[in-house]
Design a protein around this motif. Structure first.
Motif, short mmCIF file in Angstrom:
data_model
loop_
_atom_site.label_atom_id
_atom_site.label_comp_id
_atom_site.label_asym_id
_atom_site.label_seq_id
_atom_site.Cartn_x
_atom_site.Cartn_y
_atom_site.Cartn_z
N LYS A 20 0.82 -1.21 0.00
CA LYS A 20 0.00 0.00 0.00
C LYS A 20 0.86 1.26 0.00
O LYS A 20 0.47 2.28 -0.54
N LYS A 21 2.05 1.19 0.62
CA LYS A 21 2.93 2.35 0.71
C LYS A 21 3.80 2.49 -0.54
O LYS A 21 4.50 3.48 -0.69
N GLN A 22 3.77 1.48 -1.40
CA GLN A 22 4.59 1.48 -2.62
C GLN A 22 4.35 2.76 -3.42
O GLN A 22 3.22 3.19 -3.58
N GLN A 23 5.41 3.35 -3.88
CA GLN A 23 5.33 4.53 -4.73
C GLN A 23 5.59 4.11 -6.18
O GLN A 23 6.40 3.22 -6.43
N TRP A 24 4.92 4.75 -7.10
CA TRP A 24 5.01 4.40 -8.52
C TRP A 24 5.35 5.64 -9.34
O TRP A 24 5.06 6.76 -8.95
N GLU A 25 5.93 5.39 -10.50
CA GLU A 25 6.16 6.45 -11.47
C GLU A 25 5.66 5.94 -12.81
O GLU A 25 5.56 4.74 -13.03
N GLY A 31 6.82 11.40 -22.93
CA GLY A 31 7.98 10.57 -22.62
C GLY A 31 8.69 10.95 -21.32
O GLY A 31 9.76 10.42 -21.03
N LYS A 32 8.09 11.84 -20.54
CA LYS A 32 8.71 12.25 -19.28
C LYS A 32 8.25 11.35 -18.14
O LYS A 32 7.10 10.92 -18.11
N HIS A 33 9.17 11.11 -17.20
CA HIS A 33 8.83 10.32 -16.02
C HIS A 33 8.10 11.21 -15.02
O HIS A 33 8.55 12.30 -14.71
N GLN A 34 6.95 10.72 -14.54
CA GLN A 34 6.14 11.45 -13.57
C GLN A 34 6.04 10.62 -12.29
O GLN A 34 5.86 9.42 -12.35
N GLN A 41 -3.26 6.34 -5.07
CA GLN A 41 -3.55 7.40 -6.04
C GLN A 41 -3.63 6.83 -7.45
O GLN A 41 -4.54 7.16 -8.21
N ILE A 42 -2.68 5.96 -7.80
CA ILE A 42 -2.69 5.34 -9.12
C ILE A 42 -3.97 4.53 -9.30
O ILE A 42 -4.63 4.60 -10.33
N LEU A 43 -4.34 3.76 -8.27
CA LEU A 43 -5.57 2.96 -8.33
C LEU A 43 -6.79 3.85 -8.52
O LEU A 43 -7.69 3.52 -9.29
N ARG A 58 6.33 1.77 -13.24
CA ARG A 58 7.30 0.93 -12.53
C ARG A 58 7.37 1.45 -11.09
O ARG A 58 7.01 2.61 -10.82
N PRO A 59 7.88 0.61 -10.19
CA PRO A 59 8.08 1.09 -8.82
C PRO A 59 9.04 2.28 -8.82
O PRO A 59 10.06 2.26 -9.50
N HIS A 60 8.70 3.32 -8.09
CA HIS A 60 9.53 4.52 -8.03
C HIS A 60 10.85 4.21 -7.34
O HIS A 60 10.90 3.50 -6.35
N GLY A 61 11.92 4.77 -7.89
CA GLY A 61 13.24 4.62 -7.28
C GLY A 61 13.95 3.34 -7.66
O GLY A 61 15.05 3.09 -7.18
#
Length: 162
Positions: A20-25, A31-34, A41-43, A58-61
């Motif tokens: 649940k705490k996973q961050q995504w980009e 073509g920019k990474h956000q 939030q993504i859900l 993908r997973p952020h970081g």
């Protein structure tokens, strides 16, 4: 000492919390990474139809991780979607599941009541969103089912009309 089953349960709970705490980009149209953005939030954006299954995430970081289509990512692949909005036989559906019609007039689901409530609390659903319970063919609004709240602008408009 803790039993093996209680240790496994604690590990599963910890993994669930970490998920649940996973961050995504994601990669936007230019073509920019956000990001980063929370899983919730993504859900919510996905549930509201703002992000489609082809969006690369993908997973952020985790620069070593490749971007994958949202619909194939680990977090979202567990949410099956039904794009057949003309179901005739809903009898074999889970009565505890929910389905909604997105902005492209496609039925999405099944989703759990907990998922729907979470997205509603995040403001992902407009009050007039058409939602139905599994096994049923008639739709109600997200507001009627408690998955959305009346928006302030709509309340103000109603007050002005009175």
């Amino acid at each position: 000492p803790l039993s093996k089953s209680s240790l496994l349960q604690r590990k599963e709970e910890k993994n669930s919390e970490e998920e649940k705490k996973q961050q995504w980009e994601y990669v936007d149209d230019e073509g920019k990474h956000q990001g980063p953005f929370s899983s919730e939030q993504i859900l919510a954006w996905h549930a509201a139809g703002h992000l489609d299954d082809a969006l690369l995430v993908r997973p952020h970081g985790d620069a070593s991780s490749e971007f994958k289509p949202l619909g194939e990512s680990s977090l979202f692949a567990q949410q099956p979607q039904d794009n057949n909005n003309t179901k005739n036989d809903n009898n074999d559906e889970d009565p505890n599941a929910f389905f909604y019609v997105d902005d492209q007039k496609q039925e999405q689901g099944p989703f759990t009541q907990e998922q729907m409530q979470t997205w509603g609390e995040l403001g992902a659903f407009r009050p007039t969103l058409q939602v139905r319970r599994g096994g049923e063919s008639t739709y109600s609004t997200a507001l009627e089912l408690g998955f959305a709240q009346e928006r302030e602008e709509e309340q103000e408009e109603e007050e002005e009309e009175e």
